[in-house]
Design a protein around this motif. Structure first.
Motif, PDB file in Angstrom:
ATOM      1  N   GLY A  87       0.774  -1.230   0.000  1.00 38.82           N
ATOM      2  CA  GLY A  87       0.000   0.000   0.000  1.00 38.82           C
ATOM      3  C   GLY A  87       0.807   1.282   0.000  1.00 38.82           C
ATOM      4  O   GLY A  87       0.458   2.230   0.716  1.00 38.82           O
ATOM      5  N   PRO A  88       1.881   1.372  -0.800  1.00 36.59           N
ATOM      6  CA  PRO A  88       2.638   2.634  -0.816  1.00 36.59           C
ATOM      7  C   PRO A  88       1.835   3.736  -1.482  1.00 36.59           C
ATOM      8  O   PRO A  88       1.330   3.573  -2.592  1.00 36.59           O
ATOM      9  CB  PRO A  88       3.892   2.282  -1.633  1.00 36.59           C
ATOM     10  CG  PRO A  88       3.430   1.198  -2.569  1.00 36.59           C
ATOM     11  CD  PRO A  88       2.423   0.399  -1.776  1.00 36.59           C
ATOM     12  N   GLY A  89       1.672   4.858  -0.813  1.00 35.38           N
ATOM     13  CA  GLY A  89       0.876   5.931  -1.383  1.00 35.38           C
ATOM     14  C   GLY A  89       0.862   7.162  -0.509  1.00 35.38           C
ATOM     15  O   GLY A  89       1.655   7.300   0.417  1.00 35.38           O
ATOM     16  N   HIS A  90      -0.031   8.045  -0.801  1.00 42.48           N
ATOM     17  CA  HIS A  90      -0.203   9.367  -0.184  1.00 42.48           C
ATOM     18  C   HIS A  90       1.134   9.974   0.224  1.00 42.48           C
ATOM     19  O   HIS A  90       1.634   9.754   1.311  1.00 42.48           O
ATOM     20  CB  HIS A  90      -1.144   9.343   0.993  1.00 42.48           C
ATOM     21  CG  HIS A  90      -1.706  10.721   1.219  1.00 42.48           C
ATOM     22  ND1 HIS A  90      -3.026  11.024   1.033  1.00 42.48           N
ATOM     23  CD2 HIS A  90      -1.111  11.874   1.562  1.00 42.48           C
ATOM     24  CE1 HIS A  90      -3.218  12.321   1.275  1.00 42.48           C
ATOM     25  NE2 HIS A  90      -2.052  12.863   1.587  1.00 42.48           N
ATOM     26  N   HIS A  91       1.641  10.799  -0.624  1.00 41.99           N
ATOM     27  CA  HIS A  91       3.039  11.193  -0.611  1.00 41.99           C
ATOM     28  C   HIS A  91       3.222  12.705  -0.590  1.00 41.99           C
ATOM     29  O   HIS A  91       2.259  13.476  -0.709  1.00 41.99           O
ATOM     30  CB  HIS A  91       3.682  10.680  -1.902  1.00 41.99           C
ATOM     31  CG  HIS A  91       3.018  11.299  -3.099  1.00 41.99           C
ATOM     32  ND1 HIS A  91       1.691  11.066  -3.405  1.00 41.99           N
ATOM     33  CD2 HIS A  91       3.445  12.198  -4.010  1.00 41.99           C
ATOM     34  CE1 HIS A  91       1.343  11.767  -4.458  1.00 41.99           C
ATOM     35  NE2 HIS A  91       2.397  12.474  -4.854  1.00 41.99           N
ATOM     36  N   GLY A  92       4.482  13.092  -0.467  1.00 44.28           N
ATOM     37  CA  GLY A  92       4.900  14.469  -0.688  1.00 44.28           C
ATOM     38  C   GLY A  92       6.255  14.436  -1.357  1.00 44.28           C
ATOM     39  O   GLY A  92       6.862  13.368  -1.516  1.00 44.28           O
ATOM     40  N   PHE A  93       6.747  15.593  -1.757  1.00 43.73           N
ATOM     41  CA  PHE A  93       8.073  15.682  -2.366  1.00 43.73           C
ATOM     42  C   PHE A  93       8.913  16.679  -1.582  1.00 43.73           C
ATOM     43  O   PHE A  93       8.400  17.680  -1.070  1.00 43.73           O
ATOM     44  CB  PHE A  93       7.981  16.125  -3.826  1.00 43.73           C
ATOM     45  CG  PHE A  93       7.241  15.172  -4.713  1.00 43.73           C
ATOM     46  CD1 PHE A  93       7.769  13.925  -5.008  1.00 43.73           C
ATOM     47  CD2 PHE A  93       6.008  15.511  -5.244  1.00 43.73           C
ATOM     48  CE1 PHE A  93       7.086  13.030  -5.827  1.00 43.73           C
ATOM     49  CE2 PHE A  93       5.319  14.636  -6.060  1.00 43.73           C
ATOM     50  CZ  PHE A  93       5.858  13.390  -6.353  1.00 43.73           C
ATOM     51  N   ALA A  94      10.210  16.421  -1.517  1.00 41.71           N
ATOM     52  CA  ALA A  94      11.125  17.339  -0.838  1.00 41.71           C
ATOM     53  C   ALA A  94      12.481  17.295  -1.511  1.00 41.71           C
ATOM     54  O   ALA A  94      12.924  16.236  -1.971  1.00 41.71           O
ATOM     55  CB  ALA A  94      11.260  16.970   0.639  1.00 41.71           C
ATOM     56  N   LYS A  95      13.126  18.438  -1.573  1.00 44.49           N
ATOM     57  CA  LYS A  95      14.479  18.519  -2.097  1.00 44.49           C
ATOM     58  C   LYS A  95      15.478  18.113  -1.010  1.00 44.49           C
ATOM     59  O   LYS A  95      15.220  18.262   0.181  1.00 44.49           O
ATOM     60  CB  LYS A  95      14.791  19.942  -2.568  1.00 44.49           C
ATOM     61  CG  LYS A  95      14.072  20.363  -3.836  1.00 44.49           C
ATOM     62  CD  LYS A  95      14.642  19.641  -5.060  1.00 44.49           C
ATOM     63  CE  LYS A  95      14.074  20.182  -6.350  1.00 44.49           C
ATOM     64  NZ  LYS A  95      14.642  19.495  -7.542  1.00 44.49           N
ATOM     65  N   SER A  96      16.630  17.607  -1.444  1.00 45.86           N
ATOM     66  CA  SER A  96      17.727  17.376  -0.507  1.00 45.86           C
ATOM     67  C   SER A  96      18.222  18.729  -0.006  1.00 45.86           C
ATOM     68  O   SER A  96      17.952  19.771  -0.629  1.00 45.86           O
ATOM     69  CB  SER A  96      18.860  16.619  -1.213  1.00 45.86           C
ATOM     70  OG  SER A  96      19.324  17.355  -2.338  1.00 45.86           O
ATOM     71  N   PRO A  97      18.952  18.772   1.121  1.00 42.74           N
ATOM     72  CA  PRO A  97      19.395  20.063   1.650  1.00 42.74           C
ATOM     73  C   PRO A  97      20.185  20.918   0.667  1.00 42.74           C
ATOM     74  O   PRO A  97      20.096  22.144   0.709  1.00 42.74           O
ATOM     75  CB  PRO A  97      20.265  19.652   2.851  1.00 42.74           C
ATOM     76  CG  PRO A  97      19.668  18.359   3.310  1.00 42.74           C
ATOM     77  CD  PRO A  97      19.251  17.664   2.044  1.00 42.74           C
ATOM     78  N   ASP A  98      20.932  20.283  -0.236  1.00 45.54           N
ATOM     79  CA  ASP A  98      21.694  21.078  -1.204  1.00 45.54           C
ATOM     80  C   ASP A  98      20.927  21.347  -2.495  1.00 45.54           C
ATOM     81  O   ASP A  98      21.446  21.977  -3.423  1.00 45.54           O
ATOM     82  CB  ASP A  98      23.040  20.420  -1.512  1.00 45.54           C
ATOM     83  CG  ASP A  98      22.906  19.083  -2.234  1.00 45.54           C
ATOM     84  OD1 ASP A  98      21.769  18.686  -2.578  1.00 45.54           O
ATOM     85  OD2 ASP A  98      23.932  18.416  -2.455  1.00 45.54           O
ATOM     86  N   GLY A  99      19.677  20.870  -2.570  1.00 46.02           N
ATOM     87  CA  GLY A  99      18.815  21.160  -3.708  1.00 46.02           C
ATOM     88  C   GLY A  99      19.065  20.341  -4.953  1.00 46.02           C
ATOM     89  O   GLY A  99      18.408  20.566  -5.977  1.00 46.02           O
ATOM     90  N   THR A 100      19.964  19.367  -4.899  1.00 44.21           N
ATOM     91  CA  THR A 100      20.318  18.620  -6.109  1.00 44.21           C
ATOM     92  C   THR A 100      19.470  17.375  -6.325  1.00 44.21           C
ATOM     93  O   THR A 100      19.491  16.804  -7.423  1.00 44.21           O
ATOM     94  CB  THR A 100      21.798  18.207  -6.070  1.00 44.21           C
ATOM     95  OG1 THR A 100      22.020  17.308  -4.977  1.00 44.21           O
ATOM     96  CG2 THR A 100      22.701  19.418  -5.925  1.00 44.21           C
TER      97      THR A 100
END
Length: 348
Positions: A283-296
């Motif tokens: 049941g992998p789901g309901h997510h968000g996105f985030a950048k790494s601390p250095d933005g890469t």
């Protein structure tokens, strides 16, 4: 006897050298490997995770808590479990947002903080009374200050999982409206952080088998993602949290397209992240996105379960990096087993 005695002493001296000089090095290697990797989950009780990386170099993290909104503040998502959450808002005793507080997410807009969350009326609870609401805070630090109730988003339908994004000077609102016996993905432009303007557009409805369950056909949790080339994406959850086949699906559009037109978006026929019996992720789901601390790097944060047949229980927060193919399409891969080490985000 003398030769045997010399051999015994030599062995003892060899073991001594090994202990004194080499074993500490092995420990260093082991410690170095451990400090550069992490394992999922990043939070054991973490349904509907969301993370926002701010200019103060902190991540602000949220997850469903049911009767309140908690906020985590951390320099590192991989050490999220070590941070202490702060309850920034509690559901009132009665009224239209008095229960079922789901899927909060936090944004910083025009110098103020906003939290979007799903809620219902506990005296009239049900999909018909479920809407997206907004809180506002003028404090530079969202763990401080006062959160003001800005009320219900003026959506056309009842629905859940409000999210927003800005692109080329316009701000858009996404959510999952209840329409008939199914849930869809809708978009509208925003007049301000708590008000929609113009007409809503239904971008997608359930059509594939993996988007349907015996109880209901569901698209929910829409989240905007910008690609490195000429495409943008809306990634959503298909199916239901109580189903082991709950998966992430994706809509694709050109960066030059009109995001408010359904014809701009094309739905991928297969999920981009789905159950892996091999890796014991269900049941992998309901997510968000985030950048790494250095933005890469771009990371997807999602919830999943370790065992089949758990319904919506025991959903923990996990994260893994997204790769990009030569066409600028995101590659999510398989959901990672909780015992497998993962390289930490770049710059952490």
């Amino acid at each position: 006897m003398r030769a045997n005695s010399f051999s015994t002493k030599s062995k003892s001296f060899y073991y001594y050298l090994l202990m004194v000089y080499f074993l500490p090095c092995f420990a260093c290697f082991s410690q170095s490997e451990s400090s550069s990797t992490f394992t999922n989950p990043i939070l054991q009780d973490g349904a509907d995770p969301y993370a926002y990386y701010h200019t103060d170099n902190y991540y602000y993290y949220m997850a469903t808590r049911g009767n309140r909104i908690d906020l985590w503040k951390t320099k590192s998502l991989t050490t999220l479990a070590e941070a202490s959450p702060i309850t920034v808002w509690k559901a009132p005793a009665s009224g239209k947002n008095s229960c079922c507080i789901w899927a909060p997410e936090i944004h910083f807009i025009d110098g103020k903080w906003y939290i979007y969350y799903t809620a219902s009326d506990k005296d009239n609870e049900g999909d018909h009374s479920r809407y997206v609401f907004v809180l506002e805070n003028a404090s530079p630090d969202p763990t401080l200050g006062e959160w003001i109730d800005k009320g219900k988003i003026n959506t056309k339908y009842s629905g859940i999982d409000g999210s927003l994004f800005s692109y080329k000077g316009k701000r858009y609102f996404l959510y999952s409206p209840y329409i008939g016996n199914h849930s869809d993905i809708a978009i509208a432009e925003m007049k301000n952080p708590w008000t929609l303007k113009g007409e809503e557009t239904i971008l997608a409805s359930p059509e594939f088998d993996w988007e349907k369950t015996d109880d209901r056909s569901i698209l929910e949790g829409p989240m905007f993602l910008e690609g490195p080339k000429d495409k943008v994406f809306i990634v959503y959850s298909g199916g239901a949290c109580w189903d082991d086949n709950y998966s992430l699906g994706m809509l694709v559009a050109s960066k030059k397209g009109n995001f408010l037109k359904a014809s701009t978006w094309k739905k991928s026929p297969e999920p981009v992240l789905s159950m892996s019996e091999e890796n014991q992720v269900y049941g992998p789901g309901h997510h968000g996105f985030a950048k790494s601390p250095d933005g890469t790097e771009t990371w997807v944060i999602y919830h999943a379960k370790d065992k089949p047949g758990l319904g919506c229980a025991q959903r923990s927060s996990r994260m893994q990096v997204i790769n990009w193919d030569i066409k600028g399409m995101p590659v999510f891969g398989k959901p990672v087993n909780i015992n497998d080490p993962i390289k930490k985000p770049s710059g952490e």
